[in-house]
Structures are given as structure tokens and as C-alpha cells.
Design a protein around this motif. Structure first.
Motif, PDB file in Angstrom:
ATOM      1  N   ARG A  45       0.819  -1.219   0.000  1.00 41.81           N
ATOM      2  CA  ARG A  45       0.000   0.000   0.000  1.00 41.81           C
ATOM      3  C   ARG A  45       0.846   1.258   0.000  1.00 41.81           C
ATOM      4  O   ARG A  45       0.381   2.317  -0.427  1.00 41.81           O
ATOM      5  N   ALA A  46       2.084   1.168   0.453  1.00 44.06           N
ATOM      6  CA  ALA A  46       2.961   2.335   0.471  1.00 44.06           C
ATOM      7  C   ALA A  46       3.777   2.458  -0.809  1.00 44.06           C
ATOM      8  O   ALA A  46       4.660   3.312  -0.900  1.00 44.06           O
ATOM      9  N   ALA A  47       3.486   1.616  -1.798  1.00 40.83           N
ATOM     10  CA  ALA A  47       4.172   1.592  -3.098  1.00 40.83           C
ATOM     11  C   ALA A  47       5.577   1.026  -3.007  1.00 40.83           C
ATOM     12  O   ALA A  47       6.396   1.236  -3.902  1.00 40.83           O
ATOM     13  N   ASN A  48       5.884   0.283  -1.947  1.00 43.14           N
ATOM     14  CA  ASN A  48       7.142  -0.450  -1.899  1.00 43.14           C
ATOM     15  C   ASN A  48       7.051  -1.653  -2.828  1.00 43.14           C
ATOM     16  O   ASN A  48       6.061  -2.387  -2.809  1.00 43.14           O
ATOM     17  N   LEU A  49       8.076  -1.858  -3.646  1.00 40.01           N
ATOM     18  CA  LEU A  49       8.139  -2.998  -4.546  1.00 40.01           C
ATOM     19  C   LEU A  49       8.804  -4.151  -3.797  1.00 40.01           C
ATOM     20  O   LEU A  49       9.946  -4.019  -3.342  1.00 40.01           O
ATOM     21  N   ILE A  50       8.119  -5.269  -3.666  1.00 40.33           N
ATOM     22  CA  ILE A  50       8.582  -6.367  -2.812  1.00 40.33           C
ATOM     23  C   ILE A  50       8.585  -7.669  -3.596  1.00 40.33           C
ATOM     24  O   ILE A  50       7.590  -8.023  -4.229  1.00 40.33           O
ATOM     25  N   GLU A  87       4.647   5.705  10.674  1.00 39.61           N
ATOM     26  CA  GLU A  87       5.145   7.042  10.969  1.00 39.61           C
ATOM     27  C   GLU A  87       4.642   8.125  10.019  1.00 39.61           C
ATOM     28  O   GLU A  87       4.898   9.303  10.244  1.00 39.61           O
ATOM     29  N   VAL A  88       3.959   7.765   8.950  1.00 41.15           N
ATOM     30  CA  VAL A  88       3.462   8.758   8.003  1.00 41.15           C
ATOM     31  C   VAL A  88       2.172   9.370   8.537  1.00 41.15           C
ATOM     32  O   VAL A  88       1.264   8.662   8.967  1.00 41.15           O
ATOM     33  N   ARG A  89       2.091  10.688   8.505  1.00 45.10           N
ATOM     34  CA  ARG A  89       0.906  11.408   8.971  1.00 45.10           C
ATOM     35  C   ARG A  89      -0.002  11.747   7.786  1.00 45.10           C
ATOM     36  O   ARG A  89       0.487  11.950   6.669  1.00 45.10           O
ATOM     37  N   PRO A  90      -1.313  11.840   8.003  1.00 43.03           N
ATOM     38  CA  PRO A  90      -2.236  12.100   6.893  1.00 43.03           C
ATOM     39  C   PRO A  90      -1.902  13.349   6.094  1.00 43.03           C
ATOM     40  O   PRO A  90      -2.035  13.364   4.860  1.00 43.03           O
ATOM     41  N   ASP A 132      -5.648   4.520   3.525  1.00 42.36           N
ATOM     42  CA  ASP A 132      -5.807   3.926   4.857  1.00 42.36           C
ATOM     43  C   ASP A 132      -4.409   3.662   5.402  1.00 42.36           C
ATOM     44  O   ASP A 132      -3.809   2.614   5.142  1.00 42.36           O
ATOM     45  N   LEU A 133      -3.883   4.621   6.154  1.00 42.36           N
ATOM     46  CA  LEU A 133      -2.506   4.508   6.637  1.00 42.36           C
ATOM     47  C   LEU A 133      -2.317   3.309   7.560  1.00 42.36           C
ATOM     48  O   LEU A 133      -1.267   2.674   7.554  1.00 42.36           O
TER      49      LEU A 133
END
Length: 458
Positions: free
Chosen positions: A108-113, A189-192, A218-219
Motif C-alpha cells: 500500500r505504500a508503493a514499496n516494490l517487494i 510514521e506517516v501522517r495524513p 488507509d494509513l
């Protein structure tokens, strides 16, 4: 020519971009490595090779050159997070990862895994990786060495048919240079409000995340749980001159420094520069200058590995014929310990107040930024050091003065970092350079450390 890693100052003959890219990739692939990379990195599928595994340095450095072609700059590398170049490079990596049999997805954070299963699915995964996004007009090594080194480590395991007990995850973090969004998101740790921040690519973090296939709407859903990984290992260039000047092969990172920043405000009295006698002035600039000098002296004299910097200064009213009535400047202190930062700050603040009182001015310091210190795991430091020395490499334990994704991942589990030298200490520049054999050495330490954790635990 655009995006081709080369030694700083090296000549580039006028030729077509395609021809130069072909020759450069060939040169990188032929670069000498300190270990035999054929035979030692191959084994019979399904069986562990009897000799220690080593990476294929030719392939690793060839892929470094291939990655550098995803670039929008005329010199160095510009591959901004969320840009078309970033997306294209990720597509290229996805194809390679899939070809290795990894289960590839975008979180969801766009990390490529890319996930490689282990023989014991109950074990938490070991994570390896870094980032591929760059600063504008940056270099071809920052983040990229760690990303390609991690890819090569998994490719070596695949070539050898070596099965690990732990699942392995290769992670390419999203938007490291623009705020470490991907790693901070999985640590919660990311804020809206950050999602509306416009990045260097012109896309907001929210828009850019969606462009890469993620969604931070949806963080909470982007978070991973503490304890959900066995360890995280990150290979990275030092971005400083300590290893290069000392001719040291491997930096064993003790931790990522914490950072606190303050705005210092000195208030004096603005008055006519020609009619106010020197002994009757309340000159805010003079007080600020004395405090700034004190910052330098205190940071030098106090024991420790902290650093203190004044990087911004503004005078009001800012006219050449008016004694400054107010001066504001920044103060930044970095240390591996937040307590260490506090100790340096208390000394600076006490001295600043003494200087202001003697000058008939006042000073206040208001904190406006904090980045938490993240020590690496002592067991991983020992393991990295042991594996490097077993390879015949020299090592140095050292802090990281720059921020890295490992800083946030440390909230989820043990982290370790491996540094390789940066030529002349240059980074975030087209002149950034790490030699092919140094990249290969770092990747071998990464691979050996990963295998030691898998086989022996922490």
C-alpha cells in the motif's frame, strides 16, 4: 553521458547515447573483482554448493549500469520518486525479480517487494534492499548499490539452488529521497497531512503512491507489526569520506544518527549605523556571530561523535546602514544518542545566554524538527564484521550521518547496515562514484551475513 556510472572527471567521447551506453555496460561487466565469480557462485539446483557462495560481480555491476539508464538528466542521475523514470525502472526490476521466481507485489505504500519462500514458513522473513529514487542531478550509486546488491544476493541463491529456512524479501522502498515514505509508512510514521506534500516530481505523495500502484488512503493498513521480521539488512554507499580516506573496505554501521533542529532568535535594537557609537550598540548580528562561533567550538571540544551546524541566517531589517535588531539562524545537532544531542544543546544554550547577556541582547531557541536516532542491532554489527573479515576485508565501526530507510524499519525488528566507500566522499552529485570491486565486496558481505542469520540465527 546521461546516467552512465563512471569515475569522476573521466572523459566521455562524443558518440551516440546508445553506443556509449553499450560500451559502458560492457566495461562495467568486465570490471575486475577480488574473488572468482564463476564456479564459486554456481551449484547444482536443489543442492547447497559445498563452497561458500559469492555473488557474480560482473552481473551486479552490469545491472548497475542498466539501472542508471532510467534517467532524466543530461549528467548524473535524476530518477525522482513517482516519476516516469521511477516507474520504468520498477517495471524493469519487476521483470528480473519475477524471472528469479520471486512472488512480486506492490504494498500500500508503493514499496516494490519480491518474496522468496523459505523451508520453514513459520519463520519471520529476512528483509534486504534499499531505494532507487534519486535527488535531482544526483549520482548513480546512492540507494542503487544496496538495491542491486540485494537483487544480486537473491540471484546468487537462485543460481545455486540454495534454499533458506527463512522467507526472504527484497524491498525497493518508495520515495526515500523525498521523506522515506515507504519505510516510514510500514512503521506507522506517516501522517495524513504528508499525503498532500508535493514532491520534486510534481506529484503529491498521495498521487505518487497511487502512480506506483500503492494507496495510502488507509494509513493503518500500510503498517507492519513490530516483530514481524527476523532482521533487515541494507547495503549502502557511505556518502562520506571516512572509508575512502582510510582505505577501508567495509563500514559496519553502529546506527543512524538522530537529528534535532532549532530556530535561534537574537533580539537587539535596530538603530542608525552611522550615529550609534560602538559601545552603545545592541547589535543582534554581533551576538549571533559569537554564538555561531561558540557552536563550532563547543562541538569540537565536547567528547563524542556529534556534529553541530548553523546553515541558515537572516538579519532584520537587512539594510547595510542599519544595525540589525533581530537575527535568526538555524541550529542542527546530530548524534547516535538523543541524550547526546541534549547534552550538546544544553552546553550551547548556556553559552548563548551568557553571550547575549554580555552584549545587552536576548536569545531564544525553539525546536522545530526531530528525527529519532536508530542504533543498529549489536548482534548484526558483530555478524557483519565477522563475515567481512572472513572475506579478507578491512572494517570500521562508524555512525551513519545521513538518514536511511533502516531508521524506520528499526521499529519493526533488528537492523544492520553495511557501508562501502564513496570516492572522495562525494554523494548527491553526478561525481558520486564507488568502484565495481567495492560494490561487489559489499554485496558479498550482504550475502554472507544474510546466510549466517538464516543458518545460525541472531
Amino acid at each position: 553521458m546521461p546516467g552512465v556510472p563512471r569515475r569522476p572527471g573521466g572523459p566521455v567521447d562524443p558518440m551516440s547515447r546508445r553506443r556509449f551506453g553499450t560500451l559502458a555496460l560492457g566495461a562495467l561487466g568486465a570490471a575486475a573483482t577480488p574473488w572468482p565469480v564463476s564456479g564459486a557462485t554456481r551449484g547444482t539446483p536443489g543442492r547447497v554448493a559445498p563452497q561458500p557462495l559469492l555473488v557474480d560481480g560482473d552481473r551486479l555491476n552490469r545491472r548497475m549500469g542498466e539501472l542508471a539508464r532510467f534517467n532524466a538528466a543530461a549528467d548524473g542521475t535524476t530518477r525522482l520518486a513517482y516519476s516516469d523514470e521511477d516507474r520504468a525502472a520498477r517495471d524493469w526490476l519487476t521483470d528480473i525479480m519475477s524471472g528469479l521466481g520471486l512472488d512480486v507485489h506492490i504494498d500500500r505504500a508503493a514499496n516494490l517487494i519480491g518474496r522468496r519462500p523459505g523451508t520453514d514458513p513459520s519463520l519471520p522473513p529476512i528483509l534486504v534492499g534499499s531505494h532507487i529514487d534519486s535527488v535531482p542531478a544526483g549520482g548513480s550509486y546512492d540507494g542503487q548499490v544496496g538495491s542491486m546488491g540485494a537483487l544480486e544476493a537473491l540471484a546468487t541463491l537462485s543460481d545455486a539452488g540454495h534454499e533458506t529456512r527463512h522467507p526472504l524479501e527484497l524491498v525497493i522502498w518508495a520515495n526515500e529521497e523525498g521523506g522515506k515514505t515507504g519505510s516510514r509508512a510500514i512503521a506507522g510514521e506517516v501522517r495524513p497531512e504528508e499525503l498532500d506534500i508535493v514532491t520534486a516530481s510534481g506529484f503529491s505523495i498521495g498521487e505518487g503512491t497511487r502512480r506506483l500502484g500503492g494507496d495510502l488512503g488507509d494509513l493503518a493498513a500500510a503498517r507492519r507489526e513490530a516483530g514481524s521480521l527476523t532482521a533487515y539488512l541494507e547495503l549502502h554507499i557511505e556518502q562520506g569520506f571516512v572509508l575512502d580516506r582510510g582505505a577501508i573496505d567495509i563500514g559496519v554501521v553502529q546506527g543512524i544518527v538522530g537529528i534535532r533542529r532549532w530556530t535561534a532568535t537574537v533580539d537587539g535594537f535596530a538603530n542608525h549605523a552611522g550615529t550609534t557609537p560602538m559601545d552603545l550598540r545592541q547589535d543582534a548580528m554581533v551576538t549571533a556571530a559569537r554564538i555561531i562561533d561558540a557552536v563550532h567550538v563547543i562541538a569540537l571540544e565536547l567528547p563524542g561523535r556529534h556534529v553541530a551546524t548553523v546553515g541558515r541566517l537572516t538579519a532584520e531589517p537587512g539594510a547595510p546602514n542599519v544595525i540589525p535588531g533581530r537575527v535568526t539562524f538555524s541550529l542542527e545537532i546530530r548524534d547516535l544518542s538523543m541524550d547526546g544531542i541534549d547534552a550538546v544543546f544544553r552546553t550551547i544554550r548556556g553559552r548563548a545566554e551568557e553571550i547575549a547577556a554580555a552584549d545587552g541582547t536576548t536569545v531564544s531557541l525553539e525546536q522545530f524538527y526531530e528525527s529519532r536516532a536508530a542504533p543498529t542491532d549489536p548482534r548484526l554489527r558483530d555478524r557483519i564484521e565477522a563475515e567481512a573479515r572472513d572475506l579478507g576485508l578491512t572494517t570500521l565501526r562508524m555512525p551513519s550521518g545521513a538518514g536511511h530507510d533502516a531508521q524506520s524499519v528499526a521499529l519493526l525488528g533488528p537492523v544492520g547496515m553495511i557501508f562501502v566507500p564513496s570516492r572522495d566522499g562525494i554523494s548527491h552529485s553526478p561525481l558520486e562514484f564507488t568502484a565495481p570491486d567495492q560494490i561487489t565486496a559489499g554485496a558479498n558481505v550482504l550475502l554472507r551475513t544474510l546466510l549466517a542469520i538464516d543458518e545460525q540465527g541472531l
